[in-house]
Design an enzyme around this catalytic site. Structure first.
Site, PDB file in Angstrom:
ATOM      1  N   ASP A   1      -2.308   8.834   2.378  1.00 16.35           N
ATOM      2  CA  ASP A   1      -1.904   7.479   1.952  1.00 16.35           C
ATOM      3  C   ASP A   1      -0.800   6.957   2.885  1.00 16.35           C
ATOM      4  OD1 ASP A   1      -1.708   5.053   0.718  1.00 16.35           O
ATOM      5  OD2 ASP A   1      -0.985   5.818  -1.198  1.00 16.35           O
TER       6      ASP A   1
ATOM      7  N   HIS B   1      -7.937   2.493  -6.776  1.00 16.46           N
ATOM      8  CA  HIS B   1      -6.484   2.619  -7.010  1.00 16.46           C
ATOM      9  C   HIS B   1      -6.320   2.332  -8.499  1.00 16.46           C
ATOM     10  CE1 HIS B   1      -2.140   1.498  -5.869  1.00 16.46           C
ATOM     11  NE2 HIS B   1      -2.235   1.305  -7.178  1.00 16.46           N
TER      12      HIS B   1
ATOM     13  N   GLY C   1       5.468   2.546  -0.474  1.00 19.02           N
ATOM     14  CA  GLY C   1       4.717   3.218   0.593  1.00 19.02           C
ATOM     15  C   GLY C   1       5.551   4.128   1.459  1.00 19.02           C
TER      16      GLY C   1
ATOM     17  N   ASN D   1      -6.218  -3.453   3.036  1.00 19.32           N
ATOM     18  CA  ASN D   1      -5.153  -4.392   2.634  1.00 19.32           C
ATOM     19  C   ASN D   1      -4.274  -4.815   3.814  1.00 19.32           C
ATOM     20  OD1 ASN D   1      -3.935  -1.847   2.811  1.00 19.32           O
ATOM     21  ND2 ASN D   1      -2.436  -2.279   1.198  1.00 19.32           N
TER      22      ASN D   1
ATOM     23  N   HIS E   1      -5.209   8.803  -4.659  1.00 20.22           N
ATOM     24  CA  HIS E   1      -3.840   9.287  -4.956  1.00 20.22           C
ATOM     25  C   HIS E   1      -3.561   9.586  -6.442  1.00 20.22           C
ATOM     26  CE1 HIS E   1      -3.671   4.971  -5.503  1.00 20.22           C
ATOM     27  NE2 HIS E   1      -3.408   4.695  -4.243  1.00 20.22           N
TER      28      HIS E   1
ATOM     29  N   LEU F   1      -3.527   1.099   8.196  1.00 21.77           N
ATOM     30  CA  LEU F   1      -3.132   0.615   9.518  1.00 21.77           C
ATOM     31  C   LEU F   1      -2.770  -0.844   9.244  1.00 21.77           C
ATOM     32  CD1 LEU F   1      -6.095   2.231  11.495  1.00 21.77           C
ATOM     33  CD2 LEU F   1      -3.784   3.147  11.136  1.00 21.77           C
TER      34      LEU F   1
ATOM     35  N   ASP G   1      -7.578  -1.110  -2.737  1.00 22.87           N
ATOM     36  CA  ASP G   1      -6.387  -0.249  -2.770  1.00 22.87           C
ATOM     37  C   ASP G   1      -5.111  -1.052  -2.500  1.00 22.87           C
ATOM     38  OD1 ASP G   1      -5.207   2.500  -2.840  1.00 22.87           O
ATOM     39  OD2 ASP G   1      -4.526   1.843  -0.873  1.00 22.87           O
TER      40      ASP G   1
HETATM   41  O1  DOR Z   1       2.651   3.002  -1.919  1.00 26.15           O
HETATM   42  C1  DOR Z   1       1.657   2.393  -1.569  1.00 26.15           C
HETATM   43  N1  DOR Z   1       1.632   1.659  -0.438  1.00 26.15           N
HETATM   44  N2  DOR Z   1       0.579   2.419  -2.339  1.00 26.15           N
HETATM   45  C2  DOR Z   1      -0.500   1.659  -2.105  1.00 26.15           C
HETATM   46  O2  DOR Z   1      -1.453   1.754  -2.830  1.00 26.15           O
HETATM   47  C3  DOR Z   1      -0.489   0.701  -0.993  1.00 26.15           C
HETATM   48  C4  DOR Z   1       0.418   1.139   0.084  1.00 26.15           C
HETATM   49  C5  DOR Z   1       0.683   0.078   1.122  1.00 26.15           C
HETATM   50  O3  DOR Z   1      -0.265  -0.536   1.593  1.00 26.15           O
HETATM   51  O4  DOR Z   1       1.849  -0.103   1.503  1.00 26.15           O
END
Ligand code: DOR
Length: 428
Positions: A308, A182, A327, A98, A235, A67, A155
């Site tokens: 994820d 991670h 992401g 994060n 993942h 989020l 992560d």
């Molecule tokens: O693809 C990803 N996006 N992997 C991650 O571990 C973090 C995530 C993100 O927060 O955008």
């Protein structure tokens, strides 16, 4: 919104007993009162919800969700992400730390808890492992745990310092919480943007080798064995990682693992389209890796399925592949992918799928859910297994649109999501 309801006419899936068949579920005072295998006579009444042809499961739990609150509320808020979760059939989600700033102190955990009071689903914060997620100093894990952090993780990147990870595991064992790792050594990942292999060479793109992940998976297994603390591998993307985890489990190391729908369906050759919605970390790998991840999900080497869900804005994703962020979002497509690509292809059964999406994450995070046992909170997902639909990001509750599955035809969808006996999502 109803509190005393009877879910009648559906087939229930109960991974705890292994039962998959007709039953009525009686709900009262926010809890499951009883589950009664159906007799011939039909139940009627004002509080009966007829679910003929539907599947009734313990509510799904997504233990890996990003989020973007605080910091990037244009991409996702705690509320919008929770609404997306409810629409995707999830009754609980765990949110990664994060954010900006990261969830690295007790106040930040309390902030999430307070915002989540208005959320339609249960939101469990994961605390950062290191201050500012910089990989240097451990956070006050005990304090965060006391405020409700269900796990700890940096992560988004791997913890590079081996001794720091060892200490973190020792503290997490005292807290009774797992560490979600991670797995990626950044020196080996070498600022890559996709899987290192034939396609990355062909495209002239910097690659992330499988070994950048596998070496850290091996380290986590060795440290979990040393400390007897619980480590959860996030993942999983490579065949080598699946093998390592399977062997570690046989040796009774306290390791668990998750896989995402994109890592069990999409290969790196798709990146020849330069679609930045395919840019994800860890990267999409090869057919051999996908087959190994699927095998791991089928034989239990991989415990659970998580999305994820990582929302990013259209502007950010419209950058060149090298510069776009990693992401993709998945809260509203994960269930359809699991039904279409795993259950309907007979790779896993309904009971196994529900175990991977509900019972296992509840067990790993030590949170309520994952069962239809009497007295448990009435967190329930109702599925129409025959509903055919096309993924259309414009219909998402999520504030973001970065899915590589747009236009995919899927079969099976959540049609009702119930949290503590409240219907928080329904298309029935
Ligand atoms: O693809 C990803 N996006 N992997 C991650 O571990 C973090 C995530 C993100 O927060 O955008």
């Amino acid at each position: 919104m109803k509190n005393n309801i009877i879910l009648a006419g559906g087939k229930i899936v109960d991974p705890v007993t292994g039962y998959f068949g007709p039953a009525n579920v009686f709900i009262s005072d926010g809890k499951i009162e009883k589950v009664e295998k159906r007799k011939k006579d039909k139940i009627t009444g004002r509080n009966v919800i007829k679910l003929d042809g539907k599947i009734v499961c313990p509510g799904f739990i997504d233990m890996h969700v990003h989020l973007r609150e605080p910091g990037d509320e244009d991409k996702e808020t705690i509320i919008s992400g929770s609404e997306a979760a409810a629409a995707g059939g999830f009754t609980s989600i765990a949110c990664m730390p994060n954010t900006r700033p990261p969830l690295d102190n007790a106040g930040a955990i309390e902030y999430v808890n307070n915002r989540a009071l208005m959320a339609p689903v249960k939101v469990y914060p994961v605390g950062a492992l290191t201050v500012g997620q910089k990989g240097e100093t451990l956070t006050e894990m005990m304090e965060m745990s006391a405020c409700g952090a269900v796990a700890f993780s940096d992560d988004g990147s791997g913890v590079q310092n081996n001794d720091l990870m060892r200490r973190a595991l020792e503290y997490s064992r005292t807290c009774g919480t797992p560490i979600i790792s991670h797995c990626e050594y950044s020196d080996l990942a070498a600022s890559g943007v996709m899987h290192e292999g034939f396609i990355s060479s062909k495209l002239g793109m910097k690659g992330i080798s499988a070994v950048a992940e596998e070496l850290m998976v091996m380290r986590e297994i060795m440290l979990a064995s040393l400390t007897q603390a619980r480590v959860h591998i996030a993942h999983v993307s490579t065949a080598g990682s699946v093998d390592l985890i399977r062997k570690a489990k046989r040796a009774k190391v306290p390791v668990t693992a998750e896989a995402t729908p994109h890592h069990f369906t999409l290969t790196d050759d798709l990146i020849q389209s330069f679609d930045t919605n395919l840019k994800v970390n860890p990267p999409l790998r090869t057919k051999k890796d996908i087959d190994a991840v699927i095998k791991g999900l089928a034989d239990g080497a991989i415990d659970c399925i998580a999305s994820d869900h990582a929302p990013h804005s259209i502007e950010d994703k419209e950058l060149e592949f090298d510069y776009a962020p990693f992401g993709l979002i998945g809260l509203e497509t994960t269930l359809g992918m699991v039904i279409t690509r795993l259950i309907n292809k007979k790779i896993i059964s309904w009971v196994e799928a529900v175990e991977r999406m509900s019972t296992a994450p509840a067990r790993i995070l030590d949170i309520p859910g994952g069962t239809l046992n009497e007295g448990e909170p009435a967190d329930i997902t109702v599925i129409d297994p025959d509903l055919e639909w096309t993924v259309n990001p414009d219909n998402f509750k999520s504030l973001s649109r970065n899915t590589p599955f747009a236009g995919w035809k899927l079969k099976g969808k959540a049609v009702m999501t119930i949290v503590d006996a409240n219907i928080v999502y329904s298309t029935i």
